[in-house]
Design a protein around this motif. Structure first.
Motif, PDB file in Angstrom:
ATOM      1  N   ARG A 242      75.239   5.310  22.440  1.00  0.00           N
ATOM      2  CA  ARG A 242      75.361   6.383  23.407  1.00  0.00           C
ATOM      3  C   ARG A 242      76.742   6.455  23.686  1.00  0.00           C
ATOM      4  NH1 ARG A 242      70.670   5.629  26.404  1.00  0.00           N
ATOM      5  NH2 ARG A 242      69.135   6.533  24.756  1.00  0.00           N
ATOM      6  N   ILE A 243      77.584   5.293  24.097  1.00  0.00           N
ATOM      7  CA  ILE A 243      78.934   5.523  24.559  1.00  0.00           C
ATOM      8  C   ILE A 243      79.718   5.252  23.442  1.00  0.00           C
ATOM      9  CG2 ILE A 243      78.380   4.966  26.848  1.00  0.00           C
ATOM     10  CD1 ILE A 243      79.497   2.031  26.200  1.00  0.00           C
ATOM     11  N   ALA A 244      79.349   5.308  22.067  1.00  0.00           N
ATOM     12  CA  ALA A 244      80.346   5.163  21.102  1.00  0.00           C
ATOM     13  C   ALA A 244      81.229   6.053  20.733  1.00  0.00           C
ATOM     14  CB  ALA A 244      79.458   4.787  19.799  1.00  0.00           C
ATOM     15  N   GLY A 245      82.475   5.950  20.596  1.00  0.00           N
ATOM     16  CA  GLY A 245      83.642   7.121  20.139  1.00  0.00           C
ATOM     17  C   GLY A 245      83.831   7.414  18.502  1.00  0.00           C
ATOM     18  N   PRO A 246      84.786   7.715  18.146  1.00  0.00           N
ATOM     19  CA  PRO A 246      84.942   8.293  16.780  1.00  0.00           C
ATOM     20  C   PRO A 246      85.342   6.986  15.714  1.00  0.00           C
ATOM     21  CG  PRO A 246      86.867   8.673  18.090  1.00  0.00           C
ATOM     22  CD  PRO A 246      85.958   8.460  18.968  1.00  0.00           C
TER      23      PRO A 246
ATOM     24  N   MET B 153      85.526   7.461  26.321  1.00  0.00           N
ATOM     25  CA  MET B 153      85.299   7.036  25.183  1.00  0.00           C
ATOM     26  C   MET B 153      85.921   7.956  24.154  1.00  0.00           C
ATOM     27  SD  MET B 153      83.871   4.052  26.152  1.00  0.00           S
ATOM     28  CE  MET B 153      83.311   3.517  24.390  1.00  0.00           C
ATOM     29  N   PRO B 173      81.873  10.564  26.185  1.00  0.00           N
ATOM     30  CA  PRO B 173      81.299  10.067  27.476  1.00  0.00           C
ATOM     31  C   PRO B 173      82.530   9.451  28.386  1.00  0.00           C
ATOM     32  CG  PRO B 173      80.455   8.916  25.250  1.00  0.00           C
ATOM     33  CD  PRO B 173      81.564  10.008  24.999  1.00  0.00           C
ATOM     34  N   VAL B 175      82.801   6.730  30.839  1.00  0.00           N
ATOM     35  CA  VAL B 175      81.995   5.843  31.421  1.00  0.00           C
ATOM     36  C   VAL B 175      82.696   5.255  32.670  1.00  0.00           C
ATOM     37  CG1 VAL B 175      81.162   3.422  31.267  1.00  0.00           C
ATOM     38  CG2 VAL B 175      81.114   4.968  29.351  1.00  0.00           C
ATOM     39  N   ILE B 204      77.633   2.728  34.052  1.00  0.00           N
ATOM     40  CA  ILE B 204      77.088   1.308  33.941  1.00  0.00           C
ATOM     41  C   ILE B 204      77.640   0.285  34.467  1.00  0.00           C
ATOM     42  CG2 ILE B 204      75.980   2.260  31.687  1.00  0.00           C
ATOM     43  CD1 ILE B 204      78.133   1.247  30.225  1.00  0.00           C
ATOM     44  N   HIS B 209      79.172  -2.485  30.012  1.00  0.00           N
ATOM     45  CA  HIS B 209      80.023  -1.937  29.290  1.00  0.00           C
ATOM     46  C   HIS B 209      80.791  -2.890  28.471  1.00  0.00           C
ATOM     47  CE1 HIS B 209      84.680  -0.901  28.776  1.00  0.00           C
ATOM     48  NE2 HIS B 209      83.790   0.503  28.710  1.00  0.00           N
TER      49      HIS B 209
END
Lengths: 315, 315
Positions: A242-246, B153, B173, B175, B204, B209
């Motif tokens: 869910r917090i992953a980037g490119p 992110m 996102p 964070v 989070i 994290h």
């Protein structure tokens, strides 16, 4: 011979091009050396080749041979071929046959072709592994000298006819792997269509090919999949993704590819891929060691590869 | 206080916005709760934040603080900030300070800020690792409750102001990692700018994290680099890269990132990254074992991850 599907025409008879004129099977006399090409397997590669050829060389008739009548009809409807059917014998009326099936279907296809094709018909394939394919061709196709192994270095993570596109080969290398001192002169018609679709011809030995693609292609998808497996095995994967980037997307893109394709390639190019995996494990262990020792020389590892990467970008 | 660079104005005096009006340092009275934001470090993230804020909230004054006067001038020229300088004390006239330096520079920056900032000034950072950063903040910034760790992110393989773009945070996102039961109520001004640039707020714990980004980000670039190192160490790398397709490009893209950034992250998030590398090695060993035994169950590995990949695509 089974029924032949055409664009807007259902015709079980002779080979007729979409505009209704009949092209003689032996090659139209004149400047063109190829008149009729069979593509066996109209998925991503076969379908894209058909689309590209139809666009670049409307004078060439493209006969699609699919696994089922439904797939044949879909290929005609998509405009990837001028006519199509599910019977391998359709290939015998063509000057050139391109085998674009998954690797694991090539052996039985070669076996059938060996029995059906006139001796002068040229045959090539587009398989991602070459040594095993050449061995099958030598065993099963009489006059194996008219078989030239090929591998267009083009692909995407989606597969099948729906992912096909006419520009897939533009600027991409199309590798040919002659077996020993095989005469390439007779393959002018093959090179003609490869040039027509915008690919860049490259000739290397089959074993060199297999070692190199193990590194730049087969190791890449194996690693992408193993990376995906690592994420998936983590109890927190949902929150992590869910917090992953490119960067994450880049690294798992290949893991979305066709498992049948990957399995066929991995098992057919086993030795070279095993060697590549071992090299990767060794490289990764070096990063791990520096991490464990909190060794600032990990910078040198990142830096060296960054410089290499920038060089590859320019190649 | 050092010289302050402005767009088309060189002005060593008070903080003046580009249109020439003077905004009071204490916050413009009215509906806006943020009037002046300091961004320390105007590289990819800091520069993009400035560009995005200038576009979305032209009423907010953005003060850039760079490593050198030249970098400050470049940030003003690019339009990423309304004014800029190389003196950390510029931050003391702002409501909110965003520390966007590389990780390895954060500790000394915090130490200076701890001495310079009025007690009410809010501080956040954009570092890729959070536990270590929180520890530094708690140690060096008095009233650590006004420091909230953050991590947008968003990124790309290029770094620096030149790679900055105003859309970098759109839909990404951002964070936030409160330390224990830290009160988030006072950070409304920070959330206001994060919303303004189009990011999606996520809260989070710092340790969660760090574990999650180790998997989806830090392992990704470490692996990409190790893959690049594997290619580079092969005697045939030049020929291999020459026939490489898009899969290779995907897998080495991250290896082109900034070695300083990667080293800072890897060493700061050492334990979590080590654990992630070990998990990857274990996953890869499974593929290797199936390959070695020519076990057809390698298909199951590819298939399982493909299904997970397709699920991630929809997340």
């Amino acid at each position: 011979m089974g029924p032949l599907r055409r664009r807007a025409i259902a015709d079980a008879g002779g080979l007729r091009s979409v505009d209704g004129t009949v092209a003689p099977a032996g090659g139209r006399p004149g400047k063109n050396s190829v008149t009729r090409v069979a593509i066996i397997g109209v998925g991503l590669i076969g379908g894209s080749l058909g689309l590209a050829l139809r666009e670049a060389r409307p004078d060439i008739e493209v006969i699609g041979i699919a696994r089922s009548e439904d797939s044949a009809a879909a290929a005609v409807k998509r405009g990837a071929v001028t006519a199509a059917g599910a019977d391998l014998r359709l290939a015998s009326a063509c000057d050139l046959v391109v085998v674009a099936t998954p690797l694991q279907e090539m052996r039985p296809v070669f076996s059938r072709l060996g029995r059906e094709l006139p001796k002068q018909t040229l045959v090539t394939d587009v398989g991602s592994v070459k040594r095993a394919v050449l061995d099958w061709a030598r065993e099963l196709i009489p006059d194996a000298g008219r078989f030239l192994g090929g591998h267009p270095m083009a692909g995407k993570s989606e597969s099948g006819l729906r992912a096909a596109e006419p520009r897939l080969f533009q600027g991409a290398p199309w590798v040919f792997t002659p077996d020993g001192d095989q005469d390439l002169g007779r393959f002018a018609p093959l090179f003609e269509i490869v040039d027509a679709v915008g690919a860049r011809r490259v000739v290397i030995g089959p074993d060199e090919h297999d070692r190199r693609v193990a590194l730049v292609s087969h190791l890449a998808f194996t690693l992408s999949s193993a990376y995906g497996a690592t994420i998936k095995a983590s109890p927190e994967w949902r929150e992590a993704v869910r917090i992953a980037g490119p960067g994450f997307r880049d690294m798992v893109r290949l893991a979305g590819g066709d498992p049948d394709l990957y399995t066929g390639i991995a098992r057919t190019n086993r030795a070279a891929l095993l060697d590549a995996v071992d090299r990767l494990q060794a490289a990764l262990s070096k990063y791990r060691r520096h991490l464990e020792n909190d060794d600032e020389r990990i910078w040198e590892l990142f830096e060296e590869v960054k410089l290499a990467h920038d060089q590859w970008e320019r190649m």
